[in-house]
Scaffold this active site. Structure first.
Site, PDB file in Angstrom:
ATOM      1  N   ASP A 153       7.366   9.084  -2.854  1.00  0.00           N
ATOM      2  CA  ASP A 153       6.609   8.147  -2.035  1.00  0.00           C
ATOM      3  C   ASP A 153       6.116   8.895  -0.783  1.00  0.00           C
ATOM      4  O   ASP A 153       6.919   9.415  -0.012  1.00  0.00           O
ATOM      5  CB  ASP A 153       7.555   6.993  -1.655  1.00  0.00           C
ATOM      6  CG  ASP A 153       6.920   6.008  -0.698  1.00  0.00           C
ATOM      7  OD1 ASP A 153       5.758   6.210  -0.288  1.00  0.00           O
ATOM      8  OD2 ASP A 153       7.605   5.032  -0.350  1.00  0.00           O
ATOM      9  N   ASP A 171      -5.945  11.057   0.852  1.00  0.00           N
ATOM     10  CA  ASP A 171      -6.988  10.370   0.066  1.00  0.00           C
ATOM     11  C   ASP A 171      -6.308   9.095  -0.443  1.00  0.00           C
ATOM     12  O   ASP A 171      -5.783   9.054  -1.545  1.00  0.00           O
ATOM     13  CB  ASP A 171      -7.428  11.290  -1.076  1.00  0.00           C
ATOM     14  CG  ASP A 171      -8.554  10.697  -1.894  1.00  0.00           C
ATOM     15  OD1 ASP A 171      -9.426  10.034  -1.318  1.00  0.00           O
ATOM     16  OD2 ASP A 171      -8.547  10.886  -3.129  1.00  0.00           O
ATOM     17  N   CYS A 225     -11.952   5.335  -1.165  1.00  0.00           N
ATOM     18  CA  CYS A 225     -13.180   5.005  -1.889  1.00  0.00           C
ATOM     19  C   CYS A 225     -13.482   3.519  -1.731  1.00  0.00           C
ATOM     20  O   CYS A 225     -13.909   2.865  -2.673  1.00  0.00           O
ATOM     21  CB  CYS A 225     -13.106   5.455  -3.345  1.00  0.00           C
ATOM     22  SG  CYS A 225     -11.842   4.638  -4.303  1.00  0.00           S
TER      23      CYS A 225
END
Ligand code: SAM
Length: 299
Positions: A153, A171, A225
């Site tokens: 994690d 990201d 994104c």
């Protein structure tokens, strides 16, 4: 969010038309880019101006390229240009220690390794087991030799190795608005405001961990994104209010992408003024939705 009228037709059209396919030649498997180019005939890739060894093909060539032997052996990698831009923004150097905190399936990890010429140490973290093994297989296929992989994690990494890395890429997992396309209603079936809120909560924790893991003087790139300010500027603004040792920086931006500056106000609330240096890449016929911000930890 206001899309400038000049961009609107291209952005709207991007939701109903298949996109161009972008790929890069992978120097870790194919040091001779010209040989890869020759091996692709009769496909006729167009170079992307501003960056070496990145090419574009019409959407009709996507299947052929996806199943091409040069894709299978890792000589080339299909990747969105904005995803590549996240690694250009990080600007990793050979010999450095770099952390990729949310790494699977490994597209950016492999480009980081290529920028480092497989020299130095690259730590890649992914907590989802199936994705972790996909990451491992992809990095092997792409000739990455300087990465150590952690099934972990990412929120705990900063506490385990504080101040360790020269560069950190986060990201982050997000509500994936980049996947929306009117060609496939399933692409937004799992999106909800709750998902945006939950993503933002996890992104905040990962961002704190990423900041902890960064050396003084080091560079952090945050990307998602998704378009939503709640998952992007608002998460960063909360961190910048807590810490005065982080400074947003201009992004190295080698390619002319359709992008808007980061927001400095949202929902009637002012945000950190230097978030204007972030970039929100708009979806068009050749780009995917993407948000990027580069920060430096003061030395
Ligand atoms: N950077 C990857 C690439 O370019 O191929 C894509 C990363 S994807 C946007 C986000 C990743 O974060 C997913 O693989 C997801 O499983 C992973 N993730 C989810 N929760 C996480 C956590 N707590 N710590 C680290 N990674 C996490």
């Amino acid at each position: 969010m206001l899309i400038p009228p000049a961009w609107r037709p291209r952005v709207d059209a991007s939701y109903t038309a298949p996109k161009a396919v972008l790929f890069r030649i992978n120097p870790l498997r194919a040091p001779d880019a010209a040989a890869v180019w020759a091996g692709l005939v009769p496909l006729r890739p167009e170079p992307v101006v501003g960056v070496a060894d990145v090419f574009r093909l019409p959407s009709s060539d996507r299947d052929t390229l996806t199943h091409h032997p040069l894709a299978a052996d890792g000589s080339l990698y299909i990747q969105g240009i904005a995803s590549m831009a996240a690694v250009w923004a990080l600007d990793p150097q050979p010999g450095e220690e770099v952390l990729d905190l949310a790494a699977a399936p490994g597209g950016k990890t492999s480009l980081i390794a290529a920028c480092m010429n497989n020299q130095g140490r690259l730590a890649a973290v992914e907590p989802v087991r199936a994705r972790f093994f996909r990451l491992k297989a992809n990095l092997q296929r792409l000739g990455v030799r300087n990465a150590q992989l952690y099934l972990k994690d990412g929120t705990v990494v900063g506490r385990l190795v504080p101040g360790r890395f020269d560069r950190v890429l986060l990201d982050a997992p997000c509500s994936s608005e980049a996947q929306f396309t009117r060609l496939n209603p399933a692409s937004w079936a799992h999106w909800s405001l709750k998902k945006v809120r939950n993503s933002a909560a996890l992104q905040s924790r990962l961002l704190r961990s990423a900041t902890e893991a960064l050396k003084p003087g080091g560079v952090l790139v945050y990307s998602t994104c998704s378009l939503s300010p709640e998952e992007n500027e608002c998460v960063l603004d909360a961190l910048l209010r807590e810490r005065d040792d982080l400074q947003p920086e201009a992004l190295p931006w080698p390619v002319d992408l359709p992008a808007l500056p980061g927001l400095t106000a949202w929902d009637g609330r002012p945000l950190h003024r230097d978030l204007v240096l972030a970039r929100r890449v708009l979806p068009t016929e050749w780009t995917d939705t993407f948000f990027l911000c580069r920060l430096r930890k003061r030395g």
